[in-house]
Design a protein around this motif. Structure first.
Motif, PDB file in Angstrom:
ATOM      1  N   GLY A 164       0.831  -1.189   0.000  1.00  0.00           N
ATOM      2  CA  GLY A 164       0.000   0.000   0.000  1.00  0.00           C
ATOM      3  C   GLY A 164       0.872   1.247   0.000  1.00  0.00           C
ATOM      4  N   LEU A 165       0.415   2.296  -0.670  1.00  0.00           N
ATOM      5  CA  LEU A 165       1.134   3.568  -0.739  1.00  0.00           C
ATOM      6  C   LEU A 165       0.156   4.672  -0.391  1.00  0.00           C
ATOM      7  CD1 LEU A 165       2.808   2.961  -4.224  1.00  0.00           C
ATOM      8  CD2 LEU A 165       3.898   2.612  -2.007  1.00  0.00           C
ATOM      9  N   ILE A 166       0.457   5.438   0.652  1.00  0.00           N
ATOM     10  CA  ILE A 166      -0.442   6.516   1.043  1.00  0.00           C
ATOM     11  C   ILE A 166       0.370   7.740   1.445  1.00  0.00           C
ATOM     12  CG2 ILE A 166      -0.659   5.501   3.359  1.00  0.00           C
ATOM     13  CD1 ILE A 166      -3.515   6.712   3.424  1.00  0.00           C
ATOM     14  N   GLY A 167       0.144   8.832   0.745  1.00  0.00           N
ATOM     15  CA  GLY A 167       0.904  10.051   0.997  1.00  0.00           C
ATOM     16  C   GLY A 167       0.785  10.996  -0.173  1.00  0.00           C
ATOM     17  N   ASP A 168       1.672  11.981  -0.214  1.00  0.00           N
ATOM     18  CA  ASP A 168       1.672  12.958  -1.307  1.00  0.00           C
ATOM     19  C   ASP A 168       2.378  12.400  -2.539  1.00  0.00           C
ATOM     20  OD1 ASP A 168       0.294  15.105  -0.118  1.00  0.00           O
ATOM     21  OD2 ASP A 168       2.083  15.709   0.992  1.00  0.00           O
ATOM     22  N   ASN A 169       2.245  13.122  -3.636  1.00  0.00           N
ATOM     23  CA  ASN A 169       2.921  12.768  -4.881  1.00  0.00           C
ATOM     24  C   ASN A 169       4.382  13.186  -4.767  1.00  0.00           C
ATOM     25  OD1 ASN A 169       3.605  12.164  -7.505  1.00  0.00           O
ATOM     26  ND2 ASN A 169       2.507  13.884  -8.401  1.00  0.00           N
ATOM     27  N   LYS A 170       5.224  12.285  -4.274  1.00  0.00           N
ATOM     28  CA  LYS A 170       6.621  12.584  -4.012  1.00  0.00           C
ATOM     29  C   LYS A 170       7.503  11.449  -4.525  1.00  0.00           C
ATOM     30  CE  LYS A 170       7.653  14.420  -0.027  1.00  0.00           C
ATOM     31  NZ  LYS A 170       7.779  14.619   1.438  1.00  0.00           N
ATOM     32  N   PRO A 171       8.818  11.694  -4.684  1.00  0.00           N
ATOM     33  CA  PRO A 171       9.723  10.636  -5.152  1.00  0.00           C
ATOM     34  C   PRO A 171       9.669   9.364  -4.303  1.00  0.00           C
ATOM     35  CG  PRO A 171      10.827  12.742  -5.318  1.00  0.00           C
ATOM     36  CD  PRO A 171       9.511  13.011  -4.623  1.00  0.00           C
ATOM     37  N   GLY A 188      -2.190   2.331  -4.665  1.00  0.00           N
ATOM     38  CA  GLY A 188      -2.155   3.737  -4.272  1.00  0.00           C
ATOM     39  C   GLY A 188      -3.429   4.154  -3.555  1.00  0.00           C
ATOM     40  N   ILE A 189      -3.265   4.907  -2.466  1.00  0.00           N
ATOM     41  CA  ILE A 189      -4.403   5.377  -1.669  1.00  0.00           C
ATOM     42  C   ILE A 189      -4.242   6.887  -1.463  1.00  0.00           C
ATOM     43  CG2 ILE A 189      -5.664   5.157   0.512  1.00  0.00           C
ATOM     44  CD1 ILE A 189      -4.443   2.353   0.806  1.00  0.00           C
ATOM     45  N   TYR A 190      -5.291   7.659  -1.755  1.00  0.00           N
ATOM     46  CA  TYR A 190      -5.229   9.105  -1.565  1.00  0.00           C
ATOM     47  C   TYR A 190      -4.934   9.439  -0.105  1.00  0.00           C
ATOM     48  CZ  TYR A 190      -7.404   9.622  -6.169  1.00  0.00           C
ATOM     49  OH  TYR A 190      -7.667   9.578  -7.517  1.00  0.00           O
ATOM     50  N   ARG A 191      -4.127  10.471   0.130  1.00  0.00           N
ATOM     51  CA  ARG A 191      -3.738  10.812   1.487  1.00  0.00           C
ATOM     52  C   ARG A 191      -4.916  11.317   2.324  1.00  0.00           C
ATOM     53  NH1 ARG A 191       0.407  13.508   2.982  1.00  0.00           N
ATOM     54  NH2 ARG A 191      -0.623  14.172   4.866  1.00  0.00           N
ATOM     55  N   ASP A 192      -5.990  11.797   1.683  1.00  0.00           N
ATOM     56  CA  ASP A 192      -7.136  12.282   2.441  1.00  0.00           C
ATOM     57  C   ASP A 192      -8.233  11.221   2.587  1.00  0.00           C
ATOM     58  OD1 ASP A 192      -7.898  12.263  -0.198  1.00  0.00           O
ATOM     59  OD2 ASP A 192      -8.647  14.326  -0.247  1.00  0.00           O
ATOM     60  N   THR A 193      -7.914   9.975   2.252  1.00  0.00           N
ATOM     61  CA  THR A 193      -8.871   8.877   2.432  1.00  0.00           C
ATOM     62  C   THR A 193      -9.140   8.659   3.915  1.00  0.00           C
ATOM     63  OG1 THR A 193      -8.044   7.807   0.429  1.00  0.00           O
ATOM     64  CG2 THR A 193      -9.333   6.449   1.941  1.00  0.00           C
ATOM     65  N   VAL A 245       3.111  -1.452   3.917  1.00  0.00           N
ATOM     66  CA  VAL A 245       2.601  -0.151   3.489  1.00  0.00           C
ATOM     67  C   VAL A 245       3.682   0.910   3.637  1.00  0.00           C
ATOM     68  CG1 VAL A 245       0.877   1.661   3.872  1.00  0.00           C
ATOM     69  CG2 VAL A 245       0.242  -0.729   4.215  1.00  0.00           C
ATOM     70  N   PHE A 246       3.768   1.792   2.627  1.00  0.00           N
ATOM     71  CA  PHE A 246       4.540   3.018   2.788  1.00  0.00           C
ATOM     72  C   PHE A 246       3.562   4.120   3.134  1.00  0.00           C
ATOM     73  CE2 PHE A 246       5.796   7.074   0.750  1.00  0.00           C
ATOM     74  CZ  PHE A 246       6.779   7.426   1.666  1.00  0.00           C
ATOM     75  N   GLU A 256       3.490   8.083   4.394  1.00  0.00           N
ATOM     76  CA  GLU A 256       4.440   9.194   4.384  1.00  0.00           C
ATOM     77  C   GLU A 256       4.755   9.764   5.763  1.00  0.00           C
ATOM     78  OE1 GLU A 256       4.702  13.734   2.650  1.00  0.00           O
ATOM     79  OE2 GLU A 256       3.391  12.296   1.662  1.00  0.00           O
ATOM     80  N   ASP A 257       3.728   9.919   6.615  1.00  0.00           N
ATOM     81  CA  ASP A 257       3.950  10.615   7.883  1.00  0.00           C
ATOM     82  C   ASP A 257       3.053  10.058   8.977  1.00  0.00           C
ATOM     83  OD1 ASP A 257       1.441  11.597   7.188  1.00  0.00           O
ATOM     84  OD2 ASP A 257       2.227  13.502   6.457  1.00  0.00           O
ATOM     85  N   GLN A 258       3.078  10.715  10.136  1.00  0.00           N
ATOM     86  CA  GLN A 258       2.333  10.228  11.295  1.00  0.00           C
ATOM     87  C   GLN A 258       0.831  10.161  11.031  1.00  0.00           C
ATOM     88  OE1 GLN A 258       2.584  12.667  14.808  1.00  0.00           O
ATOM     89  NE2 GLN A 258       1.948  11.012  16.163  1.00  0.00           N
ATOM     90  N   GLU A 259       0.302  11.146  10.324  1.00  0.00           N
ATOM     91  CA  GLU A 259      -1.132  11.155  10.026  1.00  0.00           C
ATOM     92  C   GLU A 259      -1.556   9.885   9.309  1.00  0.00           C
ATOM     93  OE1 GLU A 259      -4.437  13.702   7.424  1.00  0.00           O
ATOM     94  OE2 GLU A 259      -2.358  14.393   7.555  1.00  0.00           O
ATOM     95  N   GLN A 260      -0.761   9.458   8.330  1.00  0.00           N
ATOM     96  CA  GLN A 260      -1.094   8.254   7.571  1.00  0.00           C
ATOM     97  C   GLN A 260      -0.816   6.985   8.373  1.00  0.00           C
ATOM     98  OE1 GLN A 260      -2.792   9.104   5.100  1.00  0.00           O
ATOM     99  NE2 GLN A 260      -2.137  11.247   5.080  1.00  0.00           N
ATOM    100  N   VAL A 261       0.241   7.006   9.154  1.00  0.00           N
ATOM    101  CA  VAL A 261       0.552   5.853  10.004  1.00  0.00           C
ATOM    102  C   VAL A 261      -0.581   5.608  10.998  1.00  0.00           C
ATOM    103  CG1 VAL A 261       2.090   4.963  11.809  1.00  0.00           C
ATOM    104  CG2 VAL A 261       3.051   6.049   9.765  1.00  0.00           C
ATOM    105  N   ASP A 262      -1.129   6.679  11.569  1.00  0.00           N
ATOM    106  CA  ASP A 262      -2.222   6.541  12.538  1.00  0.00           C
ATOM    107  C   ASP A 262      -3.440   5.856  11.919  1.00  0.00           C
ATOM    108  OD1 ASP A 262      -0.760   7.701  14.548  1.00  0.00           O
ATOM    109  OD2 ASP A 262      -1.650   9.693  14.328  1.00  0.00           O
TER     110      ASP A 262
END
Length: 231
Positions: free
Chosen positions: A69-76, A94-99, A116-117, A119-125
């Protein structure tokens, strides 16, 4: 398009990336804006990050047919993990970060995702709210360490640590990554796309490497793209 790799030989995204890293290693492949500053990543750096992550993922049990799974911004970092998973023979979801949390949980469980990757704490939570048995915990990799280093959970890992693990594997066996991606054919599934979910819950639709590569070549040719356009 004369500059495009031979897709009969370079028939997956990891193989095309390797080809670019060998033929134009110092050419800029990606640009990412961070705090107002544009950062550049060359084709060699791109391939190095992908190869180290792929080796690290493989050593941690990610295997042929698995889904990351990938959740976060459009980044490298998203691209690094996406192609790294494909290099091992897996698929990316791919999963939208605001899902919303509930929707993230549905997609992760429906696709049997165990890596899962985020990106940050918000997505990890969001991922931590998914109920799993102790023996079936999700392994989470993150990029932004703020608020996460203190968790001290072996299933929540800094992507830089995974890259370090991959570097160590590559140092012992320099050809291991090439062996991994040479096993993957254009008939292997590469991406798990989701339907819109407007009439029912979203469903996963796999896309093969061959289809993605062929469409890429068709689009590049139809647009008349040249090497000089990528500067």
């Amino acid at each position: 398009m004369s500059n495009y790799p031979n897709i009969k030989t370079h028939n997956t995204l990891p193989k095309i990336l390797r080809h670019r890293s060998q033929t134009i290693p110092t050419t800029v492949a990606l640009r990412n804006k961070d705090l107002g500053i544009w950062n550049e990543i060359t084709w060699k750096e791109y391939n190095d990050n992908v190869s180290f992550l792929a080796l690290g993922l493989s050593s941690r049990g990610f295997k042929l047919g698995d889904v990351i799974g990938l959740i976060g911004d459009n980044k490298p970092s998203w691209l690094f993990f996406e192609i790294a998973a494909q290099a091992v023979g897996g698929m990316s979801l791919g999963i939208y970060r605001d899902t919303l949390d509930e929707e993230v949980g549905y997609l992760i469980n429906a696709a049997n995702v165990n890596f899962v990757f985020a990106e940050d704490q918000e997505q990890v939570d969001k991922l931590l709210s998914i109920k799993r048995t102790k023996n079936n915990k999700i392994t989470i990799f993150y990029e932004d360490s703020r608020g996460l280093k203190e968790l001290n959970d072996p299933h929540i890992i800094d992507m830089l640590d995974l890259i370090t693990e991959g570097k160590a594997i590559a140092a012992k066996n320099p050809n291991k990554y090439n062996q991994l991606i040479d096993k993957i054919s254009d008939e292997q599934n590469a991406i798990l796309c989701t339907t819109s979910g407007t009439t029912s819950k979203p469903k996963g639709v796999p896309l093969k490497h061959g289809s993605i590569v062929q469409n890429g070549q068709i689009i590049a040719s139809s647009l008349g793209l040249r090497k000089s356009d990528f500067k």
